[in-house]
Design a protein around this motif. Structure first.
Motif, PDB file in Angstrom:
ATOM      1  N   THR A 152      93.404 -59.266  22.468  1.00 17.05           N
ATOM      2  CA  THR A 152      93.896 -60.630  22.654  1.00 17.05           C
ATOM      3  C   THR A 152      93.967 -61.358  21.320  1.00 17.05           C
ATOM      4  N   SER A 153      95.108 -62.001  21.094  1.00 21.21           N
ATOM      5  CA  SER A 153      95.295 -62.742  19.841  1.00 21.21           C
ATOM      6  C   SER A 153      95.888 -64.111  20.150  1.00 21.21           C
ATOM      7  N   ALA A 154      96.105 -64.890  19.098  1.00 25.89           N
ATOM      8  CA  ALA A 154      96.728 -66.208  19.259  1.00 25.89           C
ATOM      9  C   ALA A 154      98.143 -66.089  19.805  1.00 25.89           C
ATOM     10  N   GLU A 168      98.603 -60.801  24.051  1.00 21.90           N
ATOM     11  CA  GLU A 168      98.135 -59.432  23.899  1.00 21.90           C
ATOM     12  C   GLU A 168      98.931 -58.679  22.846  1.00 21.90           C
ATOM     13  N   VAL A 169      98.214 -57.935  22.035  1.00 21.94           N
ATOM     14  CA  VAL A 169      98.836 -57.118  20.988  1.00 21.94           C
ATOM     15  C   VAL A 169      98.225 -55.724  21.017  1.00 21.94           C
ATOM     16  N   ILE A 178      99.042 -53.574  13.868  1.00 20.51           N
ATOM     17  CA  ILE A 178      99.022 -54.553  14.951  1.00 20.51           C
ATOM     18  C   ILE A 178     100.476 -54.839  15.292  1.00 20.51           C
ATOM     19  N   ARG A 179     100.807 -54.755  16.568  1.00 22.06           N
ATOM     20  CA  ARG A 179     102.192 -54.950  17.002  1.00 22.06           C
ATOM     21  C   ARG A 179     102.235 -55.674  18.328  1.00 22.06           C
ATOM     22  N   ALA A 239      88.128 -60.866  14.825  1.00 17.36           N
ATOM     23  CA  ALA A 239      89.003 -61.543  13.860  1.00 17.36           C
ATOM     24  C   ALA A 239      90.254 -62.082  14.557  1.00 17.36           C
ATOM     25  N   LEU A 240      90.812 -61.305  15.470  1.00 17.77           N
ATOM     26  CA  LEU A 240      92.006 -61.747  16.194  1.00 17.77           C
ATOM     27  C   LEU A 240      91.697 -62.931  17.097  1.00 17.77           C
ATOM     28  N   ARG A 241      90.430 -63.057  17.487  1.00 16.75           N
ATOM     29  CA  ARG A 241      90.006 -64.210  18.274  1.00 16.75           C
ATOM     30  C   ARG A 241      89.793 -65.433  17.395  1.00 16.75           C
TER      31      ARG A 241
END
Length: 255
Positions: free
Chosen positions: A38-40, A43-44, A56-57, A93-95
């Motif tokens: 989960t990212s800003a 989902e990635v 990351i895509r 980090a993605l959070r």
DNA sequence: TGGGTGACGACGC
DNA sequence: AGCGTCGCCACCC
């Protein structure tokens, strides 16, 4: 990637060996694996190997992701059985947490690595021009090449290439589209409304109450224009005329 | 090897 | 203010 493919894969493997053992074997062979994180931007796909996070895509289905991965890196990438320290750090980090995850930039050229490393130094709530990155890494004429290098960033969001924008404070390009780039930056606290109001008037720098002048995208200085000690500036000469020196954080001009 | 390409930037209308 | 033009540089055939 669907839930079922992850489970099926995990169950089939777990019946013979422990997930921990499997993870170590995978890492030992340098095999690349991925999960959904989960990212800003929602989902990635998050891919990594023994060296670090490799990609990351944002994609619609895992078939497309795996095909893209093989095309880009010349090797496969399989669904992960479980997280490990690298993927867990990347998830954090993605959070938005201040967690460092190892990153695999071996496929990037030395120039691309310098560009990405510099982009990684730009903190949340800040943005810098492409030309700024070029100057900071010692190739001030290579602004266009900087854009190309950022366009090949294998780990967007993790290395915040979205924080590199055009000199005129328009967002410029982005792997996930300019709209997403702007959304990300606004989510990090950048006030494009205020910035555009000033850049339309030809404002290039902001004078601050500590005797320095900044880029409009240095933290939240743009929102303070009009407050005591803060002023809108058209040029470096104007900044000098007020006795201001370049901010040490955003370094608005060449040293 | 050399010419084409591109998440730029400055300038000229 | 927006839009061509042109110079720039790293990469890719």
């Amino acid at each position: 990637m669907s839930e079922s493919s992850l489970h099926t894969y995990g169950a089939a493997t777990a019946s013979r060996v422990s997930p921990d053992f499997t993870a170590k074997v995978f890492a030992g062979f340098g095999l690349d694996r991925y999960v959904v994180a989960t990212s800003a931007l929602g989902e990635v796909y998050l891919a990594w190997n023994a060296t670090g996070v490799s990609a990351i895509r944002r994609m619609d289905d895992d078939g497309a992701f795996e095909a893209w991965y093989r095309e880009r890196f010349g090797r496969g990438c399989v669904p992960a059985i479980e997280d490990d320290p690298t993927s867990s750090a990347a998830r954090a980090a993605l959070r938005g947490q201040q967690v460092a995850a190892p990153i695999d930039l071996r496929e990037c050229s030395p120039f691309e690595q310098r560009v990405l490393q510099k982009a990684a130094e730009i903190g949340r709530g800040n943005a810098r021009p492409y030309g700024w990155v070029a100057r900071e890494i010692g190739t001030p004429e290579a602004t266009r090449a900087v854009g190309n290098a950022l366009g090949r960033n294998p780990v967007p969001l993790l290395i915040p290439c979205h924080r590199v924008i055009r000199t005129d404070c328009t967002v410029g390009g982005y792997v996930f589209g300019g709209e997403a780039k702007r959304t990300l930056l606004e989510g990090e606290g950048i006030d494009f409304g205020a910035i555009e109001m000033l850049t339309r008037r030809g404002i290039r720098y902001i004078g601050c109450d500590d005797g320095t002048f900044c880029l409009p995208t240095c933290g939240d200085v743009v929102t303070r224009v009009g407050a005591p000690g803060y002023r809108a500036l058209h040029s470096v000469d104007e900044a000098h005329a007020h006795g201001l020196v370049p901010c040490g954080l955003c370094r608005p001009i060449a040293a």
